[in-house]
Design a protein around this motif. Structure first.
Motif, PDB file in Angstrom:
ATOM      1  N   VAL A 122       0.853  -1.198   0.000  1.00 47.39           N
ATOM      2  CA  VAL A 122       0.000   0.000   0.000  1.00 47.39           C
ATOM      3  C   VAL A 122       0.883   1.239   0.000  1.00 47.39           C
ATOM      4  CG1 VAL A 122      -1.722   1.271   1.318  1.00 47.39           C
ATOM      5  CG2 VAL A 122      -1.841  -1.211   1.205  1.00 47.39           C
ATOM      6  N   ILE A 123       0.641   2.162  -0.922  1.00 49.22           N
ATOM      7  CA  ILE A 123       1.422   3.397  -0.955  1.00 49.22           C
ATOM      8  C   ILE A 123       0.639   4.581  -0.390  1.00 49.22           C
ATOM      9  CG2 ILE A 123       2.882   2.674  -2.866  1.00 49.22           C
ATOM     10  CD1 ILE A 123       1.172   4.563  -4.639  1.00 49.22           C
ATOM     11  N   MET A 124      -0.679   4.484  -0.382  1.00 51.93           N
ATOM     12  CA  MET A 124      -1.522   5.540   0.195  1.00 51.93           C
ATOM     13  C   MET A 124      -2.699   4.879   0.877  1.00 51.93           C
ATOM     14  SD  MET A 124      -1.671   8.495  -2.706  1.00 51.93           S
ATOM     15  CE  MET A 124      -1.737   9.849  -1.560  1.00 51.93           C
ATOM     16  N   LEU A 139     -13.987   7.141   3.154  1.00 52.22           N
ATOM     17  CA  LEU A 139     -14.281   5.950   2.355  1.00 52.22           C
ATOM     18  C   LEU A 139     -13.103   5.479   1.520  1.00 52.22           C
ATOM     19  CD1 LEU A 139     -17.955   6.579   1.226  1.00 52.22           C
ATOM     20  CD2 LEU A 139     -17.107   5.244   3.144  1.00 52.22           C
ATOM     21  N   GLY A 140     -12.002   6.226   1.500  1.00 53.73           N
ATOM     22  CA  GLY A 140     -10.836   5.701   0.827  1.00 53.73           C
ATOM     23  C   GLY A 140     -10.034   6.690   0.016  1.00 53.73           C
ATOM     24  N   VAL A 141      -8.865   6.226  -0.382  1.00 50.52           N
ATOM     25  CA  VAL A 141      -7.939   6.941  -1.260  1.00 50.52           C
ATOM     26  C   VAL A 141      -7.631   5.962  -2.385  1.00 50.52           C
ATOM     27  CG1 VAL A 141      -5.659   7.984  -1.426  1.00 50.52           C
ATOM     28  CG2 VAL A 141      -6.988   8.275   0.657  1.00 50.52           C
ATOM     29  N   PHE A 193      -1.655  12.107  -7.474  1.00 52.53           N
ATOM     30  CA  PHE A 193      -2.965  12.749  -7.505  1.00 52.53           C
ATOM     31  C   PHE A 193      -4.040  11.681  -7.306  1.00 52.53           C
ATOM     32  CE2 PHE A 193      -0.043  15.302  -9.934  1.00 52.53           C
ATOM     33  CZ  PHE A 193      -0.298  16.584  -9.478  1.00 52.53           C
ATOM     34  N   PRO A 194      -4.347  11.345  -6.044  1.00 52.20           N
ATOM     35  CA  PRO A 194      -5.335  10.296  -5.781  1.00 52.20           C
ATOM     36  C   PRO A 194      -6.759  10.830  -5.803  1.00 52.20           C
ATOM     37  CG  PRO A 194      -4.504  11.104  -3.721  1.00 52.20           C
ATOM     38  CD  PRO A 194      -3.742  11.831  -4.802  1.00 52.20           C
TER      39      PRO A 194
END
Length: 66
Positions: free
Chosen positions: A14-16, A27-29, A45-46
């Motif tokens: 996982v990077i982010m 709810l997430g990236v 830019f997620p």
């Protein structure tokens, strides 16, 4: 024309990750795009997703360990 070398992908983990305590990221990236600035810095830019499935684009600078 020479053929390109085969491309291999290796998952590093996982990077982010979204911050569950931040309502903007509850709810997430997801799915970060990457781009380099003219000075060479790397940015991600997620898509960040808030409660109610409200999403927007975030920005994060990648810092490399020396």
């Amino acid at each position: 024309m020479a053929e390109a070398a085969p491309f291999q992908m290796r998952r590093l983990g996982v990077i982010m990750r979204g911050d569950a305590h931040n309502p903007d990221e509850a709810l997430g990236v997801l799915n970060p795009a990457a781009a380099r600035a003219p000075d060479g810095r790397l940015y991600l830019f997620p898509r960040i997703v808030a409660a109610g499935n409200y999403s927007r684009i975030g920005i994060a600078e990648v810092i490399f360990d020396a």
